[in-house]
Design an enzyme around this catalytic site. Structure first.
Site, PDB file in Angstrom:
ATOM      1  N   GLN A 148      46.353  41.057  44.570  1.00 44.38           N
ATOM      2  CA  GLN A 148      45.286  42.026  44.839  1.00 44.38           C
ATOM      3  C   GLN A 148      44.056  41.301  45.362  1.00 44.38           C
ATOM      4  OE1 GLN A 148      45.150  45.095  41.400  1.00 44.38           O
ATOM      5  NE2 GLN A 148      46.066  43.267  40.565  1.00 44.38           N
ATOM      6  N   HIS A 202      45.580  44.217  49.071  1.00 40.05           N
ATOM      7  CA  HIS A 202      44.200  44.667  49.292  1.00 40.05           C
ATOM      8  C   HIS A 202      43.573  43.974  50.505  1.00 40.05           C
ATOM      9  CE1 HIS A 202      43.555  46.084  44.842  1.00 40.05           C
ATOM     10  NE2 HIS A 202      44.456  46.780  45.494  1.00 40.05           N
ATOM     11  N   GLY A 212      46.086  38.037  35.264  1.00 39.68           N
ATOM     12  CA  GLY A 212      44.659  38.209  35.536  1.00 39.68           C
ATOM     13  C   GLY A 212      44.303  39.492  36.239  1.00 39.68           C
ATOM     14  N   THR A 213      44.926  40.580  35.825  1.00 36.50           N
ATOM     15  CA  THR A 213      44.525  41.861  36.400  1.00 36.50           C
ATOM     16  C   THR A 213      44.274  42.855  35.270  1.00 36.50           C
ATOM     17  OG1 THR A 213      45.189  43.685  37.864  1.00 36.50           O
ATOM     18  CG2 THR A 213      46.964  42.371  36.925  1.00 36.50           C
TER      19      THR A 213
HETATM   20  P1  NAD Z   1      39.409  42.831  37.556  1.00 39.12           P
HETATM   21  O1  NAD Z   1      38.141  42.102  37.811  1.00 39.12           O
HETATM   22  O2  NAD Z   1      39.365  44.277  37.339  1.00 39.12           O
HETATM   23  O3  NAD Z   1      40.138  42.191  36.286  1.00 39.12           O
HETATM   24  C1  NAD Z   1      40.315  40.819  36.143  1.00 39.12           C
HETATM   25  C2  NAD Z   1      41.146  40.558  34.888  1.00 39.12           C
HETATM   26  O4  NAD Z   1      41.354  39.153  34.800  1.00 39.12           O
HETATM   27  C3  NAD Z   1      40.482  41.024  33.596  1.00 39.12           C
HETATM   28  O5  NAD Z   1      41.421  41.790  32.853  1.00 39.12           O
HETATM   29  C4  NAD Z   1      40.139  39.707  32.866  1.00 39.12           C
HETATM   30  O6  NAD Z   1      40.292  39.804  31.460  1.00 39.12           O
HETATM   31  C5  NAD Z   1      41.164  38.762  33.454  1.00 39.12           C
HETATM   32  N1  NAD Z   1      40.727  37.361  33.508  1.00 39.12           N
HETATM   33  C6  NAD Z   1      39.486  36.884  33.755  1.00 39.12           C
HETATM   34  N2  NAD Z   1      39.479  35.531  33.754  1.00 39.12           N
HETATM   35  C7  NAD Z   1      40.771  35.153  33.496  1.00 39.12           C
HETATM   36  C8  NAD Z   1      41.417  33.893  33.367  1.00 39.12           C
HETATM   37  N3  NAD Z   1      40.757  32.734  33.508  1.00 39.12           N
HETATM   38  N4  NAD Z   1      42.752  33.884  33.103  1.00 39.12           N
HETATM   39  C9  NAD Z   1      43.451  35.044  32.938  1.00 39.12           C
HETATM   40  N5  NAD Z   1      42.888  36.268  33.061  1.00 39.12           N
HETATM   41  C10 NAD Z   1      41.565  36.323  33.342  1.00 39.12           C
HETATM   42  O7  NAD Z   1      40.366  42.433  38.744  1.00 39.12           O
HETATM   43  P2  NAD Z   1      41.600  43.185  39.389  1.00 39.12           P
HETATM   44  O8  NAD Z   1      42.405  43.864  38.321  1.00 39.12           O
HETATM   45  O9  NAD Z   1      42.288  42.198  40.244  1.00 39.12           O
HETATM   46  O10 NAD Z   1      40.939  44.331  40.305  1.00 39.12           O
HETATM   47  C11 NAD Z   1      39.747  44.144  41.031  1.00 39.12           C
HETATM   48  C12 NAD Z   1      39.893  44.160  42.563  1.00 39.12           C
HETATM   49  O11 NAD Z   1      38.716  43.551  43.124  1.00 39.12           O
HETATM   50  C13 NAD Z   1      40.988  43.266  43.065  1.00 39.12           C
HETATM   51  O12 NAD Z   1      42.121  44.011  43.251  1.00 39.12           O
HETATM   52  C14 NAD Z   1      40.458  42.672  44.370  1.00 39.12           C
HETATM   53  O13 NAD Z   1      40.759  43.505  45.465  1.00 39.12           O
HETATM   54  C15 NAD Z   1      39.006  42.633  44.182  1.00 39.12           C
HETATM   55  N6  NAD Z   1      38.503  41.271  43.843  1.00 39.12           N
HETATM   56  C16 NAD Z   1      39.053  40.167  44.438  1.00 39.12           C
HETATM   57  C17 NAD Z   1      38.594  38.895  44.089  1.00 39.12           C
HETATM   58  C18 NAD Z   1      39.233  37.709  44.766  1.00 39.12           C
HETATM   59  O14 NAD Z   1      39.797  37.867  45.840  1.00 39.12           O
HETATM   60  N7  NAD Z   1      39.210  36.523  44.141  1.00 39.12           N
HETATM   61  C19 NAD Z   1      37.603  38.738  43.139  1.00 39.12           C
HETATM   62  C20 NAD Z   1      37.056  39.890  42.557  1.00 39.12           C
HETATM   63  C21 NAD Z   1      37.527  41.163  42.917  1.00 39.12           C
END
Ligand code: NAD
Length: 237
Positions: free
Chosen positions: A91, A109, A176-177
């Site tokens: 994602q 995404h 991590g989602t």
């Molecule tokens: P989210 O931010 O809703 O959830 C992130 C999850 O990861 C949380 O449940 C949290 O507890 C967990 N988490 C945080 N740090 C962690 C770690 N070190 N190890 C394991 N788990 C950990 O993210 P989502 O569910 O992916 O949805 C948000 C959407 O926002 C994504 O689909 C994406 O499109 C976008 N997004 C992308 C990025 C990126 O590309 N890096 C960053 C932020 C948001």
């Protein structure tokens, strides 16, 4: 743990948190201070494309300077060394899986290093700035480029391939989602109904835990290399 024939991994923002890219919902999130409805909806883009382009142009250097962490690297190793297909669906709009050496990552995404032409539908690489004047390298029309990021109100990408992978996988791993954004939050259900074993890796319990067989809590940079090691040790059994 057995030998699997088709492994599917779904990753979310949490896998990139230890690379310095804040998750969506954290207080220091990438989208913090920028209301989602102003920068991540198709209506916002239609109303004020310059504002949305500026936002992603500013975000790009932050995302590009990030380096893959131990979890991305372990998954790339798994893809290379496991004797059966290992598919990664992400994602994330960053490209840290590719930087870690993974191939054929399905970005449902979209990707921050790309733009899509709303005239001809073709995608171009766009590591630099894109704006309301940018021309499409394919059809030549100017002013129709959109960041290749799926906004709220748009369909996810690659869904036919994703659906077919989920229906034939025997191990599904979510990393991590938060599991609150559908349809990705429903992938585990499809995999479970297809008979897959299902694992969830997160820092904390999520609300989407009904279809998971196992929950492994902790930082992905620690838990995923250990899990990959186990899978590779048991691959011949
Ligand atoms: P989210 O931010 O809703 O959830 C992130 C999850 O990861 C949380 O449940 C949290 O507890 C967990 N988490 C945080 N740090 C962690 C770690 N070190 N190890 C394991 N788990 C950990 O993210 P989502 O569910 O992916 O949805 C948000 C959407 O926002 C994504 O689909 C994406 O499109 C976008 N997004 C992308 C990025 C990126 O590309 N890096 C960053 C932020 C948001």
């Amino acid at each position: 743990m057995q030998k699997y024939h088709n492994i599917v991994i779904l990753t979310g923002a949490g896998i990139s948190a230890e690379s310095g890219l804040a998750t969506f919902r954290s207080s220091d999130g990438l989208w913090n201070n920028h209301p989602v409805e102003k920068v991540a909806t198709i209506e916002a883009f239609e109303q004020n494309p310059a504002y949305v382009h500026d936002f992603y142009n500013e975000l790009k250097p932050l995302v590009f300077q990030a380096r893959p962490n131990a979890a991305h690297l372990a998954l790339a190793r798994l893809q290379k060394e496991y004797p059966a297909p290992v598919s990664i669906i992400t994602q994330n709009v960053d490209t840290l899986h590719e930087k870690a050496g993974s191939e054929h990552v399905l970005h449902i995404h979209g990707q921050i290093d790309q733009a899509v032409c709303l005239n001809c539908g073709r995608v171009m690489q766009a590591s630099g700035d894109v704006d309301t004047e940018t021309s499409c390298p394919h059809c030549g029309i100017a002013g129709m480029m959109k960041p290749n990021i799926v906004f709220f109100g748009e369909n996810l990408l690659c869904m036919d391939e994703v659906d077919s992978l989920l229906r034939r996988c025997d191990l599904f791993v979510s990393i991590g989602t938060s599991g609150v954004v559908f349809p990705a939050a429903g992938f585990v259900q499809t995999a479970k109904y297809a008979g897959a074993e299902t694992y969830e890796f997160n820092l904390e319990p999520t609300s989407n835990n009904f279809y998971f067989d196992r929950h492994i809590m902790g930082k992905a940079g620690t838990t995923i290399p250990a899990f990959v090691e186990k899978l590779l040790t048991n691959r011949e059994n």
